[in-house]
Design an enzyme around this catalytic site. Structure first.
Site, PDB file in Angstrom:
ATOM      1  N   LYS A  34      36.363  41.970  25.951  1.00  0.00           N
ATOM      2  CA  LYS A  34      35.128  42.203  26.710  1.00  0.00           C
ATOM      3  C   LYS A  34      35.456  42.892  28.028  1.00  0.00           C
ATOM      4  O   LYS A  34      36.626  42.969  28.414  1.00  0.00           O
ATOM      5  CB  LYS A  34      34.370  40.896  26.912  1.00  0.00           C
ATOM      6  CG  LYS A  34      35.092  39.848  27.718  1.00  0.00           C
ATOM      7  CD  LYS A  34      34.448  38.486  27.486  1.00  0.00           C
ATOM      8  CE  LYS A  34      35.172  37.405  28.238  1.00  0.00           C
ATOM      9  NZ  LYS A  34      34.578  36.984  29.464  1.00  0.00           N
ATOM     10  N   TYR A 260      40.252  52.524  59.977  1.00  0.00           N
ATOM     11  CA  TYR A 260      38.962  51.942  60.372  1.00  0.00           C
ATOM     12  C   TYR A 260      39.156  50.557  60.984  1.00  0.00           C
ATOM     13  O   TYR A 260      39.950  49.754  60.486  1.00  0.00           O
ATOM     14  CB  TYR A 260      38.047  51.791  59.148  1.00  0.00           C
ATOM     15  CG  TYR A 260      37.538  53.099  58.600  1.00  0.00           C
ATOM     16  CD1 TYR A 260      36.738  53.936  59.371  1.00  0.00           C
ATOM     17  CD2 TYR A 260      37.850  53.492  57.307  1.00  0.00           C
ATOM     18  CE1 TYR A 260      36.260  55.131  58.848  1.00  0.00           C
ATOM     19  CE2 TYR A 260      37.377  54.677  56.782  1.00  0.00           C
ATOM     20  CZ  TYR A 260      36.588  55.494  57.565  1.00  0.00           C
ATOM     21  OH  TYR A 260      36.118  56.676  57.052  1.00  0.00           O
TER      22      TYR A 260
HETATM   23  C1  LIG Z   1      34.400  32.119  25.699  1.00  0.00           C
HETATM   24  C2  LIG Z   1      35.649  32.715  26.224  1.00  0.00           C
HETATM   25  N1  LIG Z   1      36.797  32.488  25.587  1.00  0.00           N
HETATM   26  C3  LIG Z   1      37.958  33.019  26.000  1.00  0.00           C
HETATM   27  C4  LIG Z   1      38.019  33.792  27.141  1.00  0.00           C
HETATM   28  C5  LIG Z   1      39.344  34.351  27.588  1.00  0.00           C
HETATM   29  O1  LIG Z   1      39.734  33.778  28.791  1.00  0.00           O
HETATM   30  P1  LIG Z   1      41.124  34.157  29.452  1.00  0.00           P
HETATM   31  O2  LIG Z   1      41.033  35.582  29.847  1.00  0.00           O
HETATM   32  O3  LIG Z   1      41.221  33.267  30.629  1.00  0.00           O
HETATM   33  O4  LIG Z   1      42.165  33.925  28.417  1.00  0.00           O
HETATM   34  C6  LIG Z   1      36.856  34.037  27.862  1.00  0.00           C
HETATM   35  C7  LIG Z   1      36.899  34.826  29.084  1.00  0.00           C
HETATM   36  O5  LIG Z   1      36.201  34.665  30.026  1.00  0.00           O
HETATM   37  C8  LIG Z   1      35.632  33.489  27.387  1.00  0.00           C
HETATM   38  O6  LIG Z   1      34.487  33.697  28.032  1.00  0.00           O
END
Ligand SMILES: Cc1ncc(COP(=O)(O)O)c(C=O)c1O
Length: 370
Positions: A34, A260
């Protein structure tokens, strides 16, 4: 040419996936891609995930991209769908969905699951203590019964709030609540219901809870998910190198300030270099005085650690090069983070986490896949 560059190393990702598989040998892997693969680019990382069993996305845009790129294994929508028509879209595109609240449950029940369709598998979310997504105990048991009776196959899932801390009492509580409900579901609904609890931190800190599916994200990208071990201690390799170049040199006189806000004042005459990268590229503006970069002197094949001084601007930042050779070349490469400079360090100096730095890179840097 301005050369702020993000270089993606897919082999490092494959290596990290193997580390996941070593730690969780009997679990399937839903690799989280994602947020454009945590800023790395879905297209860049998908080929490295051949050994994963599925990918996790947060939107249809991400799911479509993966399908367009030829990903034919499982695609899990980790927030599920947002309307009844999207449930149909999930069916059409072979996505499995999280169901975390009553409207999603209803949209699923309003359709008859098609045999062999990936959408027949549902990730039923149990809120064990994170208190964002998910049904409570009674809600998840009744949702499981309804879905099972309607013909769905279930994966009971939850998400840890504090798995990065191996001693956090909430995590033990979450695991206990989860296991109690899973036992009830196996007894009263279906003994084949699968289970998934662990993100990256859970994979490392809670090996007894790997269950049927693990869901690694950040560790696949080579950053440490836990508070007490570094990425290299965990044998993880950085997938992203973020670099730029020196674009000019200056000598700042004692008592003069830089940039800045005139935040940094030279306590002696100081040789500085301007680096062609800034918050407009994704380097954090808020880094503290501990922040550093690495300058590569290609002539001498040496690497120098140089402090970031003054305020990071949109297009450039200034570093202290007083301890590098005078003859340092104008176009010397500057490593901002990557294999030799952990993004976790930069995140710490910016008061944030690696996830945020990786995800919020802008589209201005050049993108290279090795
Ligand atoms: C439902 C879910 N599972 C797994 C993960 C993976 O998490 P991580 O990147 O901490 O391994 C996420 C990430 O936010 C998530 O929302």
């Amino acid at each position: 040419m301005r050369t702020a560059t993000v270089t993606i190393n897919p082999q490092a990702m494959t290596h990290n996936l193997m580390q996941v598989k070593k730690r969780a040998p009997s679990a399937k892997v839903l690799a989280m891609v994602k947020a454009n693969a945590y800023g790395h680019g879905i297209a860049a990382v998908l080929p490295a995930l051949e050994q994963a069993d599925g990918i996790g996305v947060a939107s249809f845009t991400e799911a479509f991209e993966a399908r367009r790129l030829g990903w034919d294994k499982a695609v899990g929508l980790v927030e599920g769908v947002f309307s009844a028509s999207e449930w149909q879209q999930a069916i059409d595109n072979g996505c499995s969905c999280v169901i975390h609240h009553a409207p999603q449950l209803q949209w699923a029940l309003d359709c008859v699951p098609i045999p062999n369709s990936p959408t027949r598998t549902v990730w039923l979310k149990y809120n064990t203590g994170m208190n964002r997504l998910g049904f409570d105990e009674q809600g998840v048991i009744s949702a499981a019964k309804l879905l099972y009776d309607a013909g769905y196959q279930l994966i009971l899932t939850t998400h840890f709030a504090n798995a990065d801390d191996c001693d956090h009492s909430l995590t033990s509580m979450q695991i206990q609540r989860f296991n109690e409900v899973l036992t009830i579901l196996h007894r009263d609904v279906d003994k084949n219901i699968k289970a998934s609890l662990c993100n990256s931190a859970g994979i490392i800190n809670y090996p007894d809870s790997h269950c049927d599916w693990v869901r690694p994200g950040i560790m696949l990208y080579g950053s440490s998910p836990v508070t007490d071990q570094s990425a290299s201690e965990l044998n993880l390799q950085a997938v992203m190198d973020f670099s730029a170049q020196i674009m000019a040199f200056q000598t700042v006189k004692q008592g003069e300030a830089i940039g800045y806000g005139s935040r940094w004042v030279a306590d002696k005459d100081t040789r500085t270099a301007l680096v062609s990268v800034g918050y407009g590229d994704g380097y954090p503006r808020v880094v503290n005085d501990e922040a550093y970069v690495q300058v590569i002197d290609s002539a001498k094949q040496k690497r120098y650690t140089c402090s970031v001084i003054g305020r990071v601007a949109m297009d450039m930042l200034v570093i202290d090069v007083s301890r590098t050779p005078i003859a340092l070349a104008l176009d010397s490469k500057v490593i901002l983070w990557g294999a030799t400079l952990p993004v976790d360090d930069v995140a710490q100096h910016a008061g944030t986490i690696s996830y945020e730095l990786l995800c919020r890179l802008s589209n201005r840097p050049l993108r290279v896949i090795t």
